[in-house]
Write a protein that holds these residues in place. Structure first.
Motif, short mmCIF file in Angstrom:
data_model
loop_
_atom_site.label_atom_id
_atom_site.label_comp_id
_atom_site.label_asym_id
_atom_site.label_seq_id
_atom_site.Cartn_x
_atom_site.Cartn_y
_atom_site.Cartn_z
N GLN A 139 -31.89 44.78 -0.49
CA GLN A 139 -32.21 46.14 -0.52
C GLN A 139 -31.24 47.09 -0.27
O GLN A 139 -30.98 47.88 -1.15
CB GLN A 139 -33.32 46.41 0.61
CG GLN A 139 -33.73 47.66 0.66
CD GLN A 139 -33.31 48.73 1.63
OE1 GLN A 139 -33.27 48.08 2.51
NE2 GLN A 139 -32.71 49.87 1.17
N ASN B 224 -27.59 50.99 -2.08
CA ASN B 224 -26.16 51.38 -1.95
C ASN B 224 -25.54 51.64 -3.42
O ASN B 224 -24.90 52.58 -3.69
CB ASN B 224 -25.59 50.64 -1.18
CG ASN B 224 -26.06 50.61 0.32
OD1 ASN B 224 -27.06 51.66 0.56
ND2 ASN B 224 -25.56 49.96 1.22
N VAL C 202 -31.83 58.04 7.93
CA VAL C 202 -33.10 57.07 7.67
C VAL C 202 -32.57 55.87 8.39
O VAL C 202 -33.61 55.22 9.04
CB VAL C 202 -33.23 57.01 6.12
CG1 VAL C 202 -33.99 55.80 5.82
CG2 VAL C 202 -33.32 58.21 5.48
C1 LIG Z 1 -29.35 47.64 10.35
C2 LIG Z 1 -29.83 48.25 9.05
C3 LIG Z 1 -29.07 48.79 8.15
C4 LIG Z 1 -29.47 49.52 7.01
N1 LIG Z 1 -28.52 49.66 6.08
C5 LIG Z 1 -28.92 50.24 4.91
C6 LIG Z 1 -28.06 50.78 3.92
O1 LIG Z 1 -26.75 50.71 3.92
N2 LIG Z 1 -28.46 51.35 2.85
C7 LIG Z 1 -29.81 51.47 2.63
O2 LIG Z 1 -30.05 52.00 1.52
N3 LIG Z 1 -30.66 51.31 3.71
C8 LIG Z 1 -30.22 50.43 4.73
N4 LIG Z 1 -31.19 50.29 5.53
C9 LIG Z 1 -32.56 50.45 5.57
C10 LIG Z 1 -32.92 51.77 5.54
O3 LIG Z 1 -33.16 52.14 7.25
C11 LIG Z 1 -34.46 52.00 5.00
O4 LIG Z 1 -35.24 51.18 5.51
C12 LIG Z 1 -34.18 51.81 3.46
O5 LIG Z 1 -33.21 52.84 3.08
C13 LIG Z 1 -35.60 52.04 2.85
O6 LIG Z 1 -35.97 53.52 2.96
P1 LIG Z 1 -37.29 53.96 2.10
O7 LIG Z 1 -38.20 53.24 2.21
O8 LIG Z 1 -37.32 55.39 2.13
O9 LIG Z 1 -36.61 53.86 0.71
C14 LIG Z 1 -30.83 49.80 6.84
C15 LIG Z 1 -31.56 49.19 7.95
C16 LIG Z 1 -31.37 48.72 8.98
C17 LIG Z 1 -32.12 48.13 9.95
#
Ligand SMILES: Cc1cc2nc3c(=O)[nH]c(=O)nc-3n(C[C@H](O)[C@H](O)[C@H](O)COP(=O)(O)O)c2cc1C
Lengths: 150, 621
Positions: free
Chosen positions: A25, A30, A63
């Motif tokens: 994801q 990203n 987020v």
């Molecule tokens: C430790 C961790 C790191 C994350 N890093 C990213 C990241 O670098 N980029 C990203 O888009 N989402 C990242 N996420 C996920 C986001 O928190 C979020 O779940 C994701 O962007 C999906 O959001 P949406 O459902 O609003 O599209 C990360 C989650 C965790 C737990």
């Protein structure tokens, strides 16, 4: 352009599948938003460095910090940078089943991590080293102790 | 017809109806419901007592008595169990049983009317209610025991703020008599500084229908005010409409005092750390700085935010940053103390030497790091100055030795001449006076002593300093660098620019100490006689003449000097061109002597106000 570094704790230990899903994801989202960086994970310890445009990164950090999979999110740095340092990086962790991950794109075993890129300032490179040490412990750090000359 | 109708109605009534006739109480009319009550079919005319069934003996007894006395009887919730199959427990059923005597006209009782209404459901409900009330009483007792034995004061307060209940602990605590008017006295026992706040807080919590949690001081029986924690939750009857609040008061005085002491201790330590004119900081177990004292901000001119968790490294001299960072990471990994000597940038851009030390403290709160940066710049600089002075003294000493050596060497010839002349005198002149002869002898002896002393002097210095040491091939650049290193303070202070160009003749075969002495004197002279209007600029070049002989030129942009018209030795010992400038005046004389002793000579050109150029012809006389 800015970069943000934070550390956090996973609420539950993340399985290989969880990590794989997160990796997929993150790589997808990203890339779409021109965000680069690196994520370290080991035994519930999480650290991440993300770099990109301020308008993208700050909401993204919001987020991420509210993501229910982790808590105790502590932001260590949030500051302007002139160049990206982690364009080819993605994630490093200790998988339970290393065999399947070795070949995976964007994934690195902690002991294969190269030293922080020289495009980082020394203060930031040290921060990445400390963060890596905090996540993986002393054993995974590439051992190059300088003979102490006091 | 009507009789038939009545029969039908009775037959289908939901209550059991039967007639019992005669003193034997034989079944007459028995409706359907009564058959169910009896649990087994009965025949008309069969006496009840004969029916092997369900009617318990005591009911049979009562039936007999009603028949005899003619007084009706009603048994409420009477249990007539339903007979069950072999080995099974009979199911209890309850009936309201009515026994009505029947008379024919005014005559004696001829039979009984039997009614049985099934009240099993009601009875079961009643029994349940009974059990429930017993259980409630039990729980109530338990609650009471609990509320009265826990150390907390428990209470119940209604929506208007009136206390409905307070556990006896309240009375023990406050020392109030059980007759005290709770609602009147309680507010008076609250510490005057807390009273208004407490009343307001509980009022607004009750108005909002929510619970509360706050701390206040309540007066104890001994007059001391103790800190209590009051917590209460609403009991909601209708949604959003609380009727009662139940809560507890916990004494937290000691914890609070302890926390207060801890806070005070921490504040004092922080104050201490902030008052010390030294950089003090703490770091997390991971190695991120989480506290810098005020002096750090003062010294660096940067806020805690600007410094950030690793920003201290930016204060170090750039050449030292990477090494310092690596060692910090190593310390964090191993827990080993950190120590190093670094230059740290002050707010005005000046670097000052500091010793950075950090040690890990590991206690029950987990490891943390405590560090200091101690300014040792003055000591460091003092040491440098002392070293320079020492170097200078050593130099002067060496120069004096050289001077003694060359002087003794120079005096040898005149002594030799003197001895020749004296011999000549002795040969040609006649001394008649025996006193004269004695004097001649003494002069001869003195001359001999002088000669020996000169020799001895030269030999001693020569041995000590290796001035006559064998020549060797020297790298001009490295000797010049060495000499400049000894002069670095003067170079820095005067902001001199020194250009070294030895490309034309990089090496020279010469005595090392001699070469060093010559370069030192030439360089320090140029720095000493600099024009205060401009920073000194030295151009040092080696070359080879047309005849193949090595030369060295040292050109400066200093004060310059008047040169004497005749081509004589430029420098006499202790003769100084610029009397206002410190110096022994012996240096240039030495240079000249050394060069001459090795078969070379020194040329000089100079213009007042523009500068001086020395040219050393190493071997060409
Ligand atoms: C430790 C961790 C790191 C994350 N890093 C990213 C990241 O670098 N980029 C990203 O888009 N989402 C990242 N996420 C996920 C986001 O928190 C979020 O779940 C994701 O962007 C999906 O959001 P949406 O459902 O609003 O599209 C990360 C989650 C965790 C737990």
């Amino acid at each position: 352009m800015i970069h943000i570094v934070y550390m956090s704790r996973a609420v539950r230990p993340l399985s290989d599948q969880d990590l794989q899903a997160l990796l997929d994801q993150c790589r997808r989202d990203n890339a779409a938003r021109n965000v680069t960086g690196v994520l370290f994970y080991s035994h519930g310890n999480i650290a991440q460095l993300i770099e990109g445009e301020k308008e993208v990164l700050e909401p993204l950090f919001d987020v991420i910090s509210r993501d229910g999979r982790h808590s105790n999110v502590v932001k260590l740095v949030d500051k302007p940078i002139t160049a990206r340092s982690f364009e080819d990086w993605s994630m490093a962790f200790h998988p339970l089943e290393p065999s399947g991950f070795e070949a995976l794109q964007g994934f690195l075993l902690p002991r294969h991590l190269p030293p922080p890129p020289s495009s980082l300032s020394i203060a930031d490179a040290m921060l990445v080293d400390l963060v890596r040490l905090a996540v993986f412990g002393a054993d995974a750090a590439p051992a190059e102790p300088e003979p102490a000359h006091a | 017809m009507r009789e038939q109708q009545l029969q039908d109605i009775l037959q289908h009534m939901p209550a059991g109806v039967a007639t019992l006739q005669g003193p034997e109480l034989c079944y007459g009319f028995v409706n359907e419901a009564m058959h169910t009550v009896l649990g087994a079919p009965v025949r008309e005319g069969q006496p009840v007592a004969e029916h092997p069934g369900t009617i318990p003996a005591d009911l049979l007894e009562v039936m007999q008595q009603v028949f005899q006395s003619g007084r009706p009887y009603v048994a409420k919730a009477y249990c007539i169990p339903l007979p069950a199959a072999e080995g099974k427990k009979p199911t209890p059923r309850y009936f309201d049983v009515a026994l009505e005597p029947v008379r024919e006209g005014d005559g004696p009782v001829s039979g009984l009317l039997l009614f049985a209404v099934d009240v099993t459901a009601q009875e079961e409900a009643r029994q349940k209610a009974h059990h429930l009330s017993i259980e409630t009483r039990r729980l109530d007792t338990r609650l009471r025991v609990l509320t009265e034995t826990v150390p907390q004061i428990t209470f119940t307060v209604d929506a208007a703020g009136k206390y409905e209940y307070v556990s006896p602990q309240w009375y023990y605590f406050t020392g109030q008599p059980p007759t005290a008017d709770l609602n009147a006295i309680w507010p008076l026992l609250i510490h005057p500084d807390d009273r208004l706040r407490v009343l307001y807080q509980s009022d607004s919590a009750r108005a909002a229908g929510i619970g509360w949690s706050y701390e206040y001081r309540l007066r104890r029986h001994d007059g001391q005010y103790r800190w209590l924690l009051s917590r209460a939750l609403p009991e909601l009857h209708a949604p959003d409409q609380a009727v009662f609040w139940h809560g507890a008061l916990t004494e937290i005085h000691d914890q609070r005092e302890l926390a207060e002491a801890l806070r005070r201790g921490e504040a004092e330590l922080r104050f201490l750390a902030d008052s010390i004119p030294e950089l003090i900081w703490t770091a997390t177990a991971e190695g991120f700085i989480d506290y810098y004292n005020e002096y750090t901000a003062e010294y660096s001119g940067l806020t805690k935010e600007e410094l950030g968790p690793t920003g201290w490294i930016n204060l170090l001299d750039p050449s030292e940053q990477a090494g310092a960072a690596r060692r910090w990471v190593t310390s964090i990994a191993s827990g080993e103390p950190y120590e190093g000597l670094f230059r740290m940038r002050r707010h005005d851009g000046r670097y000052r030497w500091h010793i950075i030390r950090a040690r890990q403290l590991a206690d029950e709160r987990g490891p943390r790091w405590f560090g200091t940066c101690t300014d040792v710049d003055d000591q460091h600089r003092l040491r440098e100055v002392l070293q320079t002075q020492y170097d200078e003294l050593a130099r002067t000493n060496r120069d004096l030795d050289t001077f003694v050596y060359t002087a003794s060497h120079d005096l040898k010839q005149p002594v030799l001449n003197l001895r020749g002349l004296f011999e000549e005198l002795r040969r040609t002149a006649s001394f008649n006076d025996p006193e004269d002869k004695k004097i001649v002898g003494m002069v001869d002896e003195a001359l001999g002593q002088l000669d020996a002393t000169l020799l001895e002097l030269a030999a001693t210095v020569q041995d000590q300093r290796g001035l006559s040491a064998p020549v060797e091939t020297l790298d001009l650049r490295s000797v010049a660098d060495e000499v400049l290193l000894g002069l670095r303070v003067q170079v820095q202070e005067s902001e001199a620019v020194v250009d070294l160009d030895f490309s034309a003749a990089p090496t020279l075969t010469y005595g090392r100490a001699n070469l060093r002495s010559i370069l030192h004197n030439l360089f320090s002279n140029a720095l000493k006689f600099a024009d205060p209007e401009r920073p000194p600029h030295l151009q040092v070049r080696s070359a080879v003449t047309e005849t193949g002989q090595p030369v060295l030129t040292v050109q400066d942009n200093g004060l310059g000097m008047e040169l004497p018209g005749r081509p004589a030795p430029v420098f006499q010992p202790f003769a100084r061109q610029h009397p206002h400038i410190a110096g022994a005046g012996v240096g240039m004389y030495l240079v000249q002597r050394i060069i001459a002793s090795r078969g070379g000579h020194l040329d000089v050109t100079s213009k007042v106000g523009q500068g001086t150029t020395f040219t050393v012809h190493w071997f060409e006389n």
